[in-house]
Design an enzyme around this catalytic site. Structure first.
Site, PDB file in Angstrom:
ATOM      1  N   LYS A 157       0.865  -1.179   0.000  1.00  0.00           N
ATOM      2  CA  LYS A 157       0.000   0.000   0.000  1.00  0.00           C
ATOM      3  C   LYS A 157       0.903   1.231   0.000  1.00  0.00           C
ATOM      4  O   LYS A 157       1.158   1.818   1.055  1.00  0.00           O
ATOM      5  CB  LYS A 157      -0.883  -0.052   1.253  1.00  0.00           C
ATOM      6  CG  LYS A 157      -2.267   0.519   1.058  1.00  0.00           C
ATOM      7  CD  LYS A 157      -3.143   0.181   2.244  1.00  0.00           C
ATOM      8  CE  LYS A 157      -4.258   1.193   2.417  1.00  0.00           C
ATOM      9  NZ  LYS A 157      -5.171   1.353   1.307  1.00  0.00           N
TER      10      LYS A 157
HETATM   11  N1  PPE Z   1      -8.355  -1.896  -2.834  1.00  0.00           N
HETATM   12  C1  PPE Z   1      -7.782  -0.662  -2.795  1.00  0.00           C
HETATM   13  C2  PPE Z   1      -7.196  -0.104  -4.030  1.00  0.00           C
HETATM   14  C3  PPE Z   1      -7.756   0.031  -1.587  1.00  0.00           C
HETATM   15  O1  PPE Z   1      -7.178   1.223  -1.541  1.00  0.00           O
HETATM   16  C4  PPE Z   1      -8.354  -0.518  -0.435  1.00  0.00           C
HETATM   17  C5  PPE Z   1      -8.349   0.235   0.854  1.00  0.00           C
HETATM   18  C6  PPE Z   1      -8.935  -1.806  -0.524  1.00  0.00           C
HETATM   19  C7  PPE Z   1      -8.910  -2.453  -1.741  1.00  0.00           C
HETATM   20  C8  PPE Z   1      -9.536  -2.499   0.678  1.00  0.00           C
HETATM   21  O2  PPE Z   1      -8.544  -2.870   1.591  1.00  0.00           O
HETATM   22  P1  PPE Z   1      -8.807  -2.994   3.162  1.00  0.00           P
HETATM   23  O3  PPE Z   1      -8.973  -1.610   3.684  1.00  0.00           O
HETATM   24  O4  PPE Z   1      -7.601  -3.677   3.661  1.00  0.00           O
HETATM   25  O5  PPE Z   1     -10.035  -3.792   3.326  1.00  0.00           O
HETATM   26  N2  PPE Z   1      -8.440   1.652   0.735  1.00  0.00           N
HETATM   27  C9  PPE Z   1      -8.111   2.500   1.846  1.00  0.00           C
HETATM   28  C10 PPE Z   1      -7.899   3.939   1.418  1.00  0.00           C
HETATM   29  C11 PPE Z   1      -9.113   4.746   1.140  1.00  0.00           C
HETATM   30  C12 PPE Z   1      -8.796   6.208   0.942  1.00  0.00           C
HETATM   31  O6  PPE Z   1      -9.601   6.901   0.303  1.00  0.00           O
HETATM   32  O7  PPE Z   1      -7.770   6.696   1.438  1.00  0.00           O
HETATM   33  C13 PPE Z   1      -9.110   2.346   2.990  1.00  0.00           C
HETATM   34  O8  PPE Z   1     -10.204   1.839   2.780  1.00  0.00           O
HETATM   35  O9  PPE Z   1      -8.770   2.753   4.091  1.00  0.00           O
END
Ligand code: PPE
Length: 307
Positions: A157
């Site tokens: 990330k």
């Molecule tokens: N895909 C992407 C591209 C992504 O950024 C997130 C989280 C997910 C899937 C889901 O991952 P998880 O949070 O581990 O379930 N995105 C983060 C950032 C959002 C933002 O706008 O900043 C979040 O949900 O915190």
């Protein structure tokens, strides 16, 4: 956004206003940062951070890819997260740890730039709007492809890789949609700009495998566990865009988005919120609210000093 009082920075608290960086911060120029998105929820037993250790382990792995030494152990960072939530008096909030290469020499080699670690928290309601949790969002399949395992590995990330999501988000927003879903270079569904994607068809849940260039989402993993617990089959398989169009139900999930139904994809209706989505969503909110003992292991509370 709603500011809070203090931000944890390299081991101590600074005020929200003073948490600034130099213009020549390496991460600002080259995207050399890694971060997490975590949520704390107010529960009957006090503020709990959802899957905190798993998020911090992912942060550690993301940092390792970019050869950044965190300088703190996962338990130390976990304690810092709890402390930051506590000191700001926000039992229910979003938590944003970030690790980045700070100001120092310019140029692509980051090894001589300091590694900074910070944790900010703030109240953040429904990511795609309160209404979206019930009625769903309108999605557009982006014309921008998702970054791949040999360009910017989506398993980490990293801050820099999010310009991929930003391009998709800008495109979908300009076209009048709420959210973008990206396909990978092979044309299979990867994920949303900030969420993982699930399709429900014939009572079975389908989601792209992590090899499809999606972020290995912690909410995704939680949804799989919820679905199994509720007796549903889950298949991690490659999906094409028409699988989205013709799903009985489609939903997005992520830390910020939680579980959000999809009302349509490229104007093909996939909503209103279907029964499986509703059941998963309700179970998810019960879990994070500390009301489902079957998943009590997913909530982490601050360790209280013995009296
Ligand atoms: N895909 C992407 C591209 C992504 O950024 C997130 C989280 C997910 C899937 C889901 O991952 P998880 O949070 O581990 O379930 N995105 C983060 C950032 C959002 C933002 O706008 O900043 C979040 O949900 O915190």
């Amino acid at each position: 956004m709603q500011a809070t009082d203090k931000i944890w920075r390299n081991g101590s608290f600074v005020s929200w206003e003073d948490a600034n960086v130099h213009i020549l911060t390496h991460a600002l120029h080259y995207g050399t940062g890694v971060f997490e998105g975590i949520r704390a929820y107010d529960t009957p037993k006090g503020s709990a951070v959802f899957r905190l250790t798993d998020h911090l382990e992912r942060l550690r792995r993301s940092a390792a890819l970019y050869q950044m030494d965190l300088g703190y152990s996962v338990p130390e960072l976990a304690a810092a997260v709890h402390e930051t939530v506590g000191v700001n008096g926000v039992p229910s909030c979003y938590v944003r740890p970030i690790v980045f290469r700070g100001a120092g020499p310019m140029g692509l080699y980051p090894g001589d730039n300091p590694v900074e670690v910070a944790i900010a928290v703030w109240p953040w309601g429904a990511y795609l709007g309160e209404d979206a949790l019930e009625h769903g969002v309108r999605c557009k399949v982006s014309s921008f492809r998702r970054i791949g395992p040999n360009t910017l590995p989506p398993t980490a990330k990293a801050t820099g890789q999010y310009i991929n999501s930003v391009l998709a988000k800008l495109e979908s927003s300009r076209a009048g949609y709420d959210e973008a879903i990206l396909l990978n270079e092979e044309g299979y569904v990867a994920d949303g700009s900030g969420e993982n994607v699930f399709v429900v068809r014939g009572g079975v849940l389908y989601t792209p495998p992590t090899s499809a260039s999606c972020l290995p989402g912690i909410t995704r993993e939680t949804v799989i566990r919820i679905a199994h617990t509720l007796g549903y089959e889950v298949r991690e398989v490659n999906l094409v865009r028409t699988d989205l169009y013709f799903g009985d139900e489609v939903f997005l999930c992520g830390t910020a988005a939680e579980v959000t139904p999809v009302a349509s994809v490229d104007d093909h209706p996939t909503g209103p919120r279907g029964p499986v989505t509703k059941q998963i969503q309700e179970t998810f909110f019960a879990i994070v609210g500390g009301q489902d003992e079957r998943f009590a292991d997913l909530l982490e509370y601050p360790v209280r000093a013995a009296v």
